[in-house]
Design a protein around this motif. Sequence first.
Motif, short mmCIF file in Angstrom:
data_model
loop_
_atom_site.label_atom_id
_atom_site.label_comp_id
_atom_site.label_asym_id
_atom_site.label_seq_id
_atom_site.Cartn_x
_atom_site.Cartn_y
_atom_site.Cartn_z
N GLY A 115 -36.54 -76.53 -72.07
CA GLY A 115 -36.19 -77.82 -71.48
C GLY A 115 -35.20 -77.68 -70.35
O GLY A 115 -35.34 -78.31 -69.29
N THR A 116 -34.19 -76.85 -70.54
CA THR A 116 -33.16 -76.66 -69.50
C THR A 116 -33.75 -76.04 -68.25
O THR A 116 -33.51 -76.51 -67.13
CB THR A 116 -32.03 -75.77 -70.04
OG1 THR A 116 -31.44 -76.39 -71.19
CG2 THR A 116 -30.95 -75.57 -68.97
N THR A 117 -34.54 -74.97 -68.41
CA THR A 117 -35.13 -74.32 -67.24
C THR A 117 -36.14 -75.22 -66.55
O THR A 117 -36.28 -75.18 -65.32
CB THR A 117 -35.80 -73.00 -67.64
OG1 THR A 117 -36.74 -73.24 -68.71
CG2 THR A 117 -34.76 -71.99 -68.12
N ALA A 118 -36.85 -76.07 -67.32
CA ALA A 118 -37.81 -77.00 -66.71
C ALA A 118 -37.09 -78.04 -65.85
O ALA A 118 -37.52 -78.34 -64.73
CB ALA A 118 -38.61 -77.70 -67.80
N ILE A 119 -35.98 -78.57 -66.35
CA ILE A 119 -35.21 -79.56 -65.59
C ILE A 119 -34.63 -78.94 -64.33
O ILE A 119 -34.69 -79.53 -63.24
CB ILE A 119 -34.10 -80.16 -66.47
CG1 ILE A 119 -34.72 -81.02 -67.58
CG2 ILE A 119 -33.12 -80.99 -65.65
CD1 ILE A 119 -33.74 -81.47 -68.63
N ILE A 120 -34.09 -77.72 -64.47
CA ILE A 120 -33.53 -77.05 -63.28
C ILE A 120 -34.64 -76.75 -62.28
O ILE A 120 -34.47 -76.95 -61.07
CB ILE A 120 -32.82 -75.74 -63.71
CG1 ILE A 120 -31.60 -76.06 -64.56
CG2 ILE A 120 -32.41 -74.93 -62.48
CD1 ILE A 120 -30.92 -74.84 -65.16
N GLY A 121 -35.80 -76.28 -62.79
CA GLY A 121 -36.90 -75.97 -61.88
C GLY A 121 -37.43 -77.20 -61.17
O GLY A 121 -37.78 -77.14 -59.98
N ALA A 122 -37.50 -78.34 -61.88
CA ALA A 122 -37.97 -79.58 -61.25
C ALA A 122 -36.96 -80.07 -60.22
O ALA A 122 -37.33 -80.60 -59.16
CB ALA A 122 -38.20 -80.65 -62.31
N ARG A 123 -35.67 -79.93 -60.53
CA ARG A 123 -34.62 -80.37 -59.60
C ARG A 123 -34.60 -79.50 -58.35
O ARG A 123 -34.36 -79.99 -57.24
CB ARG A 123 -33.26 -80.31 -60.29
CG ARG A 123 -32.13 -80.91 -59.47
CD ARG A 123 -30.81 -80.81 -60.21
NE ARG A 123 -29.74 -81.49 -59.50
CZ ARG A 123 -29.10 -81.00 -58.46
NH1 ARG A 123 -29.43 -79.80 -58.00
NH2 ARG A 123 -28.15 -81.69 -57.85
N GLU A 124 -34.87 -78.20 -58.53
CA GLU A 124 -34.83 -77.26 -57.40
C GLU A 124 -36.24 -76.88 -56.95
O GLU A 124 -36.45 -75.76 -56.49
CB GLU A 124 -34.07 -75.99 -57.83
CG GLU A 124 -32.67 -76.23 -58.34
CD GLU A 124 -31.74 -76.79 -57.28
OE1 GLU A 124 -31.99 -76.53 -56.08
OE2 GLU A 124 -30.75 -77.47 -57.64
N ARG A 125 -37.18 -77.82 -57.07
CA ARG A 125 -38.58 -77.52 -56.73
C ARG A 125 -38.69 -77.12 -55.27
O ARG A 125 -38.04 -77.68 -54.38
CB ARG A 125 -39.46 -78.72 -57.03
CG ARG A 125 -39.05 -80.02 -56.36
CD ARG A 125 -39.78 -81.20 -57.01
NE ARG A 125 -39.40 -82.46 -56.40
CZ ARG A 125 -38.31 -83.14 -56.69
NH1 ARG A 125 -37.46 -82.65 -57.58
NH2 ARG A 125 -38.04 -84.29 -56.09
N GLY A 126 -39.56 -76.11 -55.07
CA GLY A 126 -39.79 -75.62 -53.72
C GLY A 126 -38.76 -74.63 -53.23
O GLY A 126 -38.83 -74.20 -52.07
N THR A 127 -37.82 -74.22 -54.09
CA THR A 127 -36.77 -73.28 -53.69
C THR A 127 -36.95 -71.94 -54.40
O THR A 127 -37.81 -71.78 -55.27
CB THR A 127 -35.37 -73.84 -54.01
OG1 THR A 127 -35.22 -73.92 -55.44
CG2 THR A 127 -35.20 -75.24 -53.42
N ALA A 128 -36.08 -71.00 -54.05
CA ALA A 128 -36.12 -69.68 -54.70
C ALA A 128 -35.75 -69.78 -56.18
O ALA A 128 -36.18 -68.94 -56.98
CB ALA A 128 -35.17 -68.73 -53.98
N ILE A 129 -34.95 -70.79 -56.54
CA ILE A 129 -34.57 -70.95 -57.95
C ILE A 129 -35.80 -71.26 -58.80
O ILE A 129 -35.98 -70.70 -59.88
CB ILE A 129 -33.51 -72.06 -58.08
CG1 ILE A 129 -32.21 -71.64 -57.40
CG2 ILE A 129 -33.25 -72.39 -59.55
CD1 ILE A 129 -31.13 -72.70 -57.42
N GLU A 130 -36.65 -72.17 -58.31
CA GLU A 130 -37.87 -72.48 -59.05
C GLU A 130 -38.76 -71.24 -59.16
O GLU A 130 -39.34 -70.98 -60.22
CB GLU A 130 -38.64 -73.61 -58.38
CG GLU A 130 -39.89 -74.00 -59.17
CD GLU A 130 -40.80 -74.95 -58.42
OE1 GLU A 130 -41.79 -75.42 -59.03
OE2 GLU A 130 -40.55 -75.23 -57.24
N ALA A 131 -38.87 -70.48 -58.07
CA ALA A 131 -39.68 -69.26 -58.11
C ALA A 131 -39.13 -68.27 -59.13
O ALA A 131 -39.89 -67.63 -59.87
CB ALA A 131 -39.73 -68.63 -56.72
#
Length: 335
Positions: A115-131
């Motif tokens: 859940g935590t990584t999904a929220i962070i990935g959605a918040r930082e979508r399109g960035t190196a963090i999501e990748a």
Amino acid sequence: MLLQRFLIRLLTMLITLFGVAVVVFVVIRVAPGDPIAMMLPPGATDADIARLRALYGLDKTIVQQFFIWLSGVVRGDFGTSISLRQDVLGLVFNRLPATLELAIVALVMAVAIGGTTAIIGARERGTAIEAGIDIASGTALSIPDFLWGLVLILLFGVLVPIFDISGRVSPQLDLPFATQFYLFESLLRLRFDLTWDLLKHMLMPAVALALPLAAIISQLLKQSLKEVLDLDYVVLARVKGFSETQVILREALKNAALPTLTLVGVQFTFLIGGTVIVERLFSYEGLGNMAIDAVINRDLPLIQGIVLVFALLFVLINLAVDMMYALLNPRLRHG
């Protein structure tokens, strides 16, 4: 609508359990090996073997054995273990709490990490963090739970020995428990010293089970969040001045989590099944470890009892998830 759905699912559950009982009963009897021969010393006579086979009902046909066993199961009598000489149901219920505690701890970890990584990935979508999150999720998913267990044993049991790598609890501790739910009871009794010891034994197998499930939760929930974040009511929330984190937590998460809820319920059953190998790896005193011993010893009544209890857990979890999904989904609730 909900009552009809429940009754249909209940009927399906009973049919499934009956099918599992038939398949398991037949398969373990046509498999090579004689459990009676394994119990007796090399000098046993044919009369000794015949008496023992009659004692356990193995002298009858498979059909007769099945209906004798099934009638006992309906009455709550799962038979007597051939290798341990004890009541099967008592043995299963003695080990089941340990497996349930391990599976629940692993599920909580998986939901928290995923859940935590999904929220962070959605918040930082399109960035190196999501990748980076996608790469980490792919890695966690590609490695099976037992291999994660071996890695954790090597890292935190051998190289940096922080956690215990075998057993459920330290044998020198005094255990004042009235039930086999040691972890939950230690919390209720405020015996945090026992809680910590139990967690030190449980943490590595729980993490090994949790990581692949966390990866699945992360990927599905992140994708659901990204779809919801483009909807009109979410855009309106941004116009009102909410930050992206507030938009995700207050507006998007409750709608995006519904498909993930169903997945978590289904995957939880696979997680319980995964405890069999992981418990063996960590010498954890749960039902999965007992199942392997039962197979090695060709303990037919114990194998049947364990498999049937696992099957019952699976169908009950699926039933609960299905009912919860119907309650939370307005289209099914009012359909």
